[in-house]
Write a protein that holds these residues in place. Structure first.
Motif, short mmCIF file in Angstrom:
data_model
loop_
_atom_site.label_atom_id
_atom_site.label_comp_id
_atom_site.label_asym_id
_atom_site.label_seq_id
_atom_site.Cartn_x
_atom_site.Cartn_y
_atom_site.Cartn_z
N VAL A 40 -0.82 -16.91 2.40
CA VAL A 40 -0.40 -15.50 2.38
C VAL A 40 -0.26 -15.02 0.93
CG1 VAL A 40 1.42 -13.87 3.00
CG2 VAL A 40 0.74 -15.65 4.62
N LYS A 41 0.35 -15.83 0.09
CA LYS A 41 0.53 -15.45 -1.32
C LYS A 41 -0.82 -15.20 -2.00
CE LYS A 41 4.96 -17.54 -2.58
NZ LYS A 41 5.63 -18.58 -3.41
N ARG A 42 -1.81 -15.98 -1.62
CA ARG A 42 -3.15 -15.82 -2.21
C ARG A 42 -3.71 -14.42 -1.96
NH1 ARG A 42 -8.51 -18.75 0.22
NH2 ARG A 42 -10.05 -17.57 -0.95
N PHE A 43 -3.43 -13.88 -0.77
CA PHE A 43 -4.01 -12.59 -0.39
C PHE A 43 -3.18 -11.39 -0.83
CE2 PHE A 43 -6.45 -15.33 2.39
CZ PHE A 43 -7.71 -14.74 2.33
N ILE A 44 -1.96 -11.63 -1.29
CA ILE A 44 -1.14 -10.49 -1.76
C ILE A 44 -0.73 -10.64 -3.22
CG2 ILE A 44 -0.26 -9.99 0.55
CD1 ILE A 44 2.35 -11.34 -0.23
N GLY A 45 -1.01 -11.79 -3.81
CA GLY A 45 -0.54 -12.07 -5.17
C GLY A 45 -1.01 -11.05 -6.20
N GLU A 97 0.82 -1.21 0.00
CA GLU A 97 0.00 0.00 0.00
C GLU A 97 0.85 1.26 0.00
OE1 GLU A 97 -3.18 2.55 -0.04
OE2 GLU A 97 -3.14 0.39 -0.41
N SER A 98 2.01 1.22 0.66
CA SER A 98 2.85 2.42 0.77
C SER A 98 3.43 2.85 -0.58
CB SER A 98 4.01 2.15 1.74
OG SER A 98 4.97 1.28 1.16
N ARG A 99 3.67 1.88 -1.47
CA ARG A 99 4.27 2.15 -2.78
C ARG A 99 5.56 2.96 -2.66
NH1 ARG A 99 0.65 5.15 -6.47
NH2 ARG A 99 2.48 4.96 -7.78
N GLY A 100 6.33 2.67 -1.62
CA GLY A 100 7.56 3.42 -1.39
C GLY A 100 8.80 2.79 -1.98
N LEU A 101 8.70 1.52 -2.42
CA LEU A 101 9.88 0.80 -2.87
C LEU A 101 9.84 0.50 -4.36
CD1 LEU A 101 10.26 -1.86 -0.01
CD2 LEU A 101 11.54 0.27 -0.28
N HIS A 102 11.02 0.45 -4.96
CA HIS A 102 11.18 -0.05 -6.32
C HIS A 102 10.67 -1.49 -6.36
CE1 HIS A 102 13.22 -1.56 -9.93
NE2 HIS A 102 13.51 -0.31 -10.25
N LYS A 103 10.13 -1.91 -7.50
CA LYS A 103 9.55 -3.26 -7.61
C LYS A 103 10.55 -4.35 -7.23
CE LYS A 103 6.14 -6.03 -9.08
NZ LYS A 103 6.72 -7.37 -9.01
N LYS A 104 11.80 -4.20 -7.63
CA LYS A 104 12.81 -5.22 -7.28
C LYS A 104 13.00 -5.29 -5.77
CE LYS A 104 15.50 -5.05 -11.57
NZ LYS A 104 16.82 -4.72 -12.17
N GLU A 105 13.05 -4.12 -5.11
CA GLU A 105 13.22 -4.10 -3.66
C GLU A 105 12.00 -4.70 -2.97
OE1 GLU A 105 15.97 -0.37 -2.41
OE2 GLU A 105 14.04 0.16 -3.28
N LEU A 106 10.82 -4.39 -3.48
CA LEU A 106 9.60 -4.92 -2.89
C LEU A 106 9.56 -6.44 -3.00
CD1 LEU A 106 6.56 -4.12 -1.87
CD2 LEU A 106 6.00 -4.89 -4.16
N ASP A 107 9.83 -6.96 -4.20
CA ASP A 107 9.80 -8.42 -4.41
C ASP A 107 10.81 -9.12 -3.50
OD1 ASP A 107 7.85 -8.16 -6.31
OD2 ASP A 107 9.21 -8.27 -8.02
N ILE A 135 0.77 -7.71 -5.75
CA ILE A 135 2.15 -7.75 -6.24
C ILE A 135 2.16 -7.65 -7.76
CG2 ILE A 135 4.18 -9.23 -6.49
CD1 ILE A 135 3.63 -10.30 -3.69
N GLU A 136 1.26 -8.39 -8.39
CA GLU A 136 1.20 -8.40 -9.86
C GLU A 136 0.88 -7.01 -10.42
OE1 GLU A 136 -1.39 -10.61 -13.41
OE2 GLU A 136 -1.44 -11.39 -11.35
N ASN A 137 0.05 -6.26 -9.72
CA ASN A 137 -0.38 -4.94 -10.20
C ASN A 137 0.30 -3.79 -9.47
OD1 ASN A 137 -2.77 -5.49 -12.18
ND2 ASN A 137 -3.13 -6.86 -10.44
N TYR A 138 1.40 -4.08 -8.80
CA TYR A 138 2.12 -3.05 -8.03
C TYR A 138 2.68 -1.99 -8.97
CZ TYR A 138 5.59 -1.00 -4.84
OH TYR A 138 6.33 -0.14 -4.08
N VAL A 139 2.45 -0.74 -8.62
CA VAL A 139 2.99 0.38 -9.40
C VAL A 139 4.06 1.06 -8.55
CG1 VAL A 139 2.49 2.56 -10.55
CG2 VAL A 139 0.79 0.72 -10.57
N GLU A 140 5.31 0.94 -8.98
CA GLU A 140 6.41 1.51 -8.21
C GLU A 140 6.44 3.03 -8.37
OE1 GLU A 140 9.80 -0.38 -9.87
OE2 GLU A 140 9.66 0.64 -11.80
#
Length: 329
Positions: free
Chosen positions: A121-126, A93-103, A129-134
Motif C-alpha cells: 500500500v505504501k508503494r502506491f501512495i508514497g 486527491e481531496s486535498r482537504g486536510l492539513h499535512k499533519k492531519e493527513l499523515d 504523500i511526499e508531494n502532497y500540497v495541503e
C-alpha cells in the motif's frame, strides 16, 4: 507441562502476531516459545475457539500460499488492504486536510492493514504523500468538525467568530460574531463547509460558512428545535449545489455537445436527458446557487444555456466581457 502464565503469554504472542497480519509458522513459533509444534497447534485451536465463542467475525486458518497460519475475516465488515488503499487515494486527491492531519490519518489506516500488505500500500501512495500540497489555509480541522458535528446531533447553538473575504480577495481583519443553528457539514472542492441558519433571523435558505474561516467557536448549552420533517437534508442539498455558492433554487435547460455526457450527469446528479440527437443532448437539471454559472462557463462551447432566460442573458453578458478582455490585447 506448561504453567498458566507461560501458556497465556504464548497465546497472546500468537494472537498479537495474527492481529498485525503476520504469518505464524508452526515450527518457528515453537522454537520462539520453547514448546512443541503440537502445543502451537493447540494454541491456535484455543484462539479459534475463543473467536467462535465471542462471535468475532474472524478465524485462524492455514494458508498454503503463506506456508503458515493467518487471521481471516469471516465477513466483509472490516477494512481490508484494498479498502485502505482506496480511502488513502481519495484522501490524498481531496486535498482537504492539513499535512499533519493527513499523515496521522493514513498512519492509523495503515495500522489496520495486514502486516504483509503495508509495504504494498505504501508503494502506491508514497509518492503522493511526499508531494502532497495541503490547502492554503493550513488549519487543523478534524477536532472542529467533530465538535460541530456533535452540536448538529444534539441541536446546540454554535457561537462563532468568522472571517469574511474582503474586496480584494483577502481575509478581513475583523471577525463577524454569529450565533448559528448548525444544520450540516459538507466537503466540496478542497474545503469543508458548515451549513447553518442564523439564530433569530429568517432566510429562505441556510447560510454557508467555510470551516477554516471560523477562527473561534463555542458550543452553547442553548438548544434549538428541528422536527424530523424540517431537518436539513444534506444529501439532496449536495446534489443541487455547485462550488458551494449561495443563491436561489432554479431549473435550467441546456444543450450539451461535448465528449462525455456521463461527466455532465455525474456533475449534476439530478440532471435528466430530455432529448438526444446526433451527438447533442438536451438536459434539464435543478440547481441551487450561483456556482452553476461557473461550471457552465468552464464547459466552453460544449454547452449552450437555453433556460431560464435570465441565466442565458447573464451568460451572454459574461462571455462578452471575457471577449473584451482578450480584445484589449
Amino acid at each position: 507441562m506448561l504453567d498458566k502464565a507461560s501458556k497465556s503469554k504464548g497465546l497472546l504472542q500468537i494472537y498479537e502476531m495474527l492481529l498485525k497480519g503476520q504469518v505464524v509458522k508452526k515450527s518457528q513459533m515453537a522454537d520462539r516459545l520453547g514448546v512443541s509444534p503440537k502445543t502451537v497447534s493447540r494454541y491456535i485451536a484455543d484462539i479459534n475457539a475463543y473467536l467462535s465463542d465471542t462471535e468475532k467475525l474472524q478465524h485462524v486458518k492455514y494458508s498454503r500460499k503463506e506456508d503458515g497460519y493467518i487471521l481471516e475475516f469471516d465477513k466483509d465488515e472490516y477494512l481490508n488492504s484494498k479498502d485502505i488503499l482506496i480511502i488513502s487515494k481519495i484522501l490524498l486527491e481531496s486535498r482537504g486536510l492539513h499535512k499533519k492531519e493527513l499523515d496521522r490519518t493514513i498512519t492509523k489506516l495503515l495500522n489496520h492493514c495486514p502486516y504483509r500488505d503495508i509495504a504494498y500500500v505504501k508503494r502506491f501512495i508514497g509518492n503522493e504523500i511526499e508531494n502532497y500540497v495541503e490547502p492554503k489555509h493550513r488549519e487543523i480541522l478534524i477536532d472542529k468538525i467533530w465538535d460541530i458535528s456533535e452540536a448538529i446531533c444534539r441541536q446546540r447553538i454554535v457561537e462563532t467568530a468568522y472571517t469574511k473575504i474582503g474586496n480584494y480577495g483577502e481575509l478581513d481583519q475583523e471577525v463577524v460574531n454569529r450565533k448559528l443553528e448548525p444544520e450540516a457539514i459538507i466537503f466540496s472542492e478542497y474545503y469543508f463547509y458548515l451549513i447553518a441558519s442564523i439564530k433569530d433571523k429568517s432566510f429562505e435558505y441556510p447560510a454557508i460558512y467555510r470551516l477554516d474561516r471560523i477562527k473561534d467557536y463555542k458550543i452553547s448549552k442553548e438548544g434549538f428545535e428541528r422536527n424530523y420533517k424540517e431537518r436539513f437534508k444534506e444529501g439532496e442539498y449536495r446534489n443541487l449545489i455547485q462550488f458551494m455558492q449561495p443563491g436561489k433554487l432554479q431549473t435550467i435547460k441546456f444543450i450539451f455537445k461535448g465528449k462525455s455526457i456521463e461527466a455532465v450527469l455525474d456533475r449534476l446528479p439530478n440532471a435528466k436527458i430530455i432529448e438526444q440527437k446526433k451527438g447533442a443532448y438536451l438536459v434539464e437539471a435543478k440547481v441551487f446557487g450561483e456556482g452553476i454559472k461557473m461550471w457552465l462557463l468552464s464547459q466552453g462551447e460544449a454547452i449552450e444555456v437555453l433556460e431560464p432566460k435570465e441565466l442565458r442573458e447573464d451568460m451572454k453578458n459574461t462571455i462578452k466581457k471575457l471577449l473584451n478582455l482578450y480584445e484589449v490585447f
